[in-house]
Design an enzyme around this catalytic site. Structure first.
Site, PDB file in Angstrom:
ATOM      1  N   PRO A   1      57.048  61.081  43.768  1.00 53.44           N
ATOM      2  CA  PRO A   1      57.834  60.761  44.965  1.00 53.44           C
ATOM      3  C   PRO A   1      58.306  62.033  45.668  1.00 53.44           C
ATOM      4  O   PRO A   1      58.651  63.011  45.010  1.00 53.44           O
ATOM      5  CB  PRO A   1      59.041  59.991  44.419  1.00 53.44           C
ATOM      6  CG  PRO A   1      58.727  59.650  43.020  1.00 53.44           C
ATOM      7  CD  PRO A   1      57.670  60.592  42.548  1.00 53.44           C
ATOM      8  N   GLU A   2      58.318  62.008  46.990  1.00 52.98           N
ATOM      9  CA  GLU A   2      58.818  63.158  47.740  1.00 52.98           C
ATOM     10  C   GLU A   2      60.309  62.949  48.008  1.00 52.98           C
ATOM     11  O   GLU A   2      60.874  61.892  47.695  1.00 52.98           O
ATOM     12  CB  GLU A   2      57.999  63.323  49.023  1.00 52.98           C
ATOM     13  CG  GLU A   2      56.509  63.416  48.686  1.00 52.98           C
ATOM     14  CD  GLU A   2      55.669  64.199  49.687  1.00 52.98           C
ATOM     15  OE1 GLU A   2      56.230  64.911  50.526  1.00 52.98           O
ATOM     16  OE2 GLU A   2      54.426  64.086  49.599  1.00 52.98           O
TER      17      GLU A   2
ATOM     18  N   LYS B   1      64.052  66.775  44.913  1.00 53.04           N
ATOM     19  CA  LYS B   1      63.512  65.653  44.141  1.00 53.04           C
ATOM     20  C   LYS B   1      64.413  65.274  42.969  1.00 53.04           C
ATOM     21  O   LYS B   1      64.006  64.545  42.071  1.00 53.04           O
ATOM     22  CB  LYS B   1      62.101  65.994  43.643  1.00 53.04           C
ATOM     23  CG  LYS B   1      61.121  66.251  44.790  1.00 53.04           C
ATOM     24  CD  LYS B   1      59.742  66.557  44.276  1.00 53.04           C
ATOM     25  CE  LYS B   1      58.795  66.864  45.440  1.00 53.04           C
ATOM     26  NZ  LYS B   1      57.442  67.211  44.980  1.00 53.04           N
TER      27      LYS B   1
ATOM     28  N   ARG C   1      47.085  72.323  43.696  1.00 50.61           N
ATOM     29  CA  ARG C   1      47.310  71.061  44.395  1.00 50.61           C
ATOM     30  C   ARG C   1      46.173  70.808  45.372  1.00 50.61           C
ATOM     31  O   ARG C   1      45.370  71.706  45.644  1.00 50.61           O
ATOM     32  CB  ARG C   1      48.648  71.119  45.174  1.00 50.61           C
ATOM     33  CG  ARG C   1      49.828  71.561  44.344  1.00 50.61           C
ATOM     34  CD  ARG C   1      50.200  70.583  43.250  1.00 50.61           C
ATOM     35  NE  ARG C   1      50.679  69.312  43.765  1.00 50.61           N
ATOM     36  CZ  ARG C   1      51.932  69.080  44.121  1.00 50.61           C
ATOM     37  NH1 ARG C   1      52.835  70.033  44.021  1.00 50.61           N
ATOM     38  NH2 ARG C   1      52.304  67.898  44.570  1.00 50.61           N
TER      39      ARG C   1
END
Ligand SMILES: [Zn+2]
Length: 270
Positions: free
Chosen positions: A2-3, A52, A258
């Site tokens: 989740p961001e 986060k 990433r």
């Protein structure tokens, strides 16, 4: 993972459900049993998000720190709470609602010194009103790392995740490989403001949409994007599909461990 907008939504929800109430806290699975025992029967004062990280503050100045990581998930509802099934790390109930947490990377009790240390190692969170973008810029311009990696570095920008990092660079027309030291003050100010606006919209909508009005499905008379990782975007997980602006195939490559997505025409390297 989740961001930040998701964590800010959770903080607001938990504040609305539990702030000001004495709560019962337990760990049906047992892995948070000692921490839960410290908090059980105390009043939850507030819930806040920092990047986060989710922080639940209690009336004895202790704080429950939660990081969802890849697999963490909350559920909640009106009392009575259902019997816990499976690996419930944390169960909490207040006057009218219950909450469950499964699979987080972190769920622990911190004292004020430890909370201060956590905040000190995090970068600036665009969703917080106390964020100072110039402090993030100081880190960016001192680095030779690509701006894509710096946006994802939680000690630089707290809360920005993969979708926002890819999308905000596309919207800026900036090559993701641009070294931090080559990012001007003006360019950073624009990136920051755009990121903040997009993330704030994400908090309201509960999903990530990054396309301008001219590039919505309605405006372009195209089918809406179907992807479990978000809404209408320019490049994220659109490898090989035509750029919504210029038609060039969107490119994907690894960077900083990433997935980087970009349009080689709209985001030219120098
Ligand atoms: Zn393009």
């Amino acid at each position: 993972m989740p961001e930040g907008h998701t964590i800010h939504r959770l903080a607001a929800r938990h504040r609305a459900l539990f702030a000001g109430q004495v709560v019962r806290v337990s760990s049906p699975q047992g892995r948070f049993a000692a921490g839960a025992a410290l908090l059980d029967g105390r009043a939850l004062v507030d819930a806040e998000a920092y990047g986060k990280h989710l922080l639940h503050h209690f009336d004895d100045e202790s704080t429950m720190h939660i990081h969802l990581g890849l697999y963490g998930k909350f559920a909640d509802g009106d009392l009575p709470a259902p019997a816990p099934v499976g690996q419930v790390r944390l169960a909490m109930s207040g006057a009218r609602h219950w909450l469950e947490l499964r699979g987080p990377t972190a769920c622990e009790v911190l004292d004020p010194v430890q909370v201060a240390a956590l905040r000190a190692r995090l970068g600036q969170d665009p969703l917080r009103d106390d964020a100072e973008p110039r402090l993030a810029y100081a880190r960016v311009v001192a680095s030779g790392k690509p701006v894509f990696a710096l946006l994802l570095d939680q000690t630089v920008v707290a809360g920005c995740g993969l979708i926002y990092a890819n999308e905000v660079l596309f919207r800026a027309g900036l090559a993701p490989t641009t070294p931090g030291r080559d990012v001007s003050v003006q360019c950073w100010a624009e990136l920051w403001d755009d990121l903040r606006a997009l993330m704030k919209e994400g908090v309201v909508r509960g999903r990530i949409d990054t396309v301008h009005t001219a590039h919505t499905p309605e405006a372009m008379r195209r089918a809406p994007r179907v992807d479990r990782h978000g809404g209408e975007v320019y490049v994220y997980r659109r490898t090989g599909q035509p750029c919504l602006v210029c038609g060039t195939a969107v490119t994907r490559g690894p960077m900083a461990g990433r997935n980087l997505y970009w349009c080689p025409v709209c985001q030219p390297s120098e």
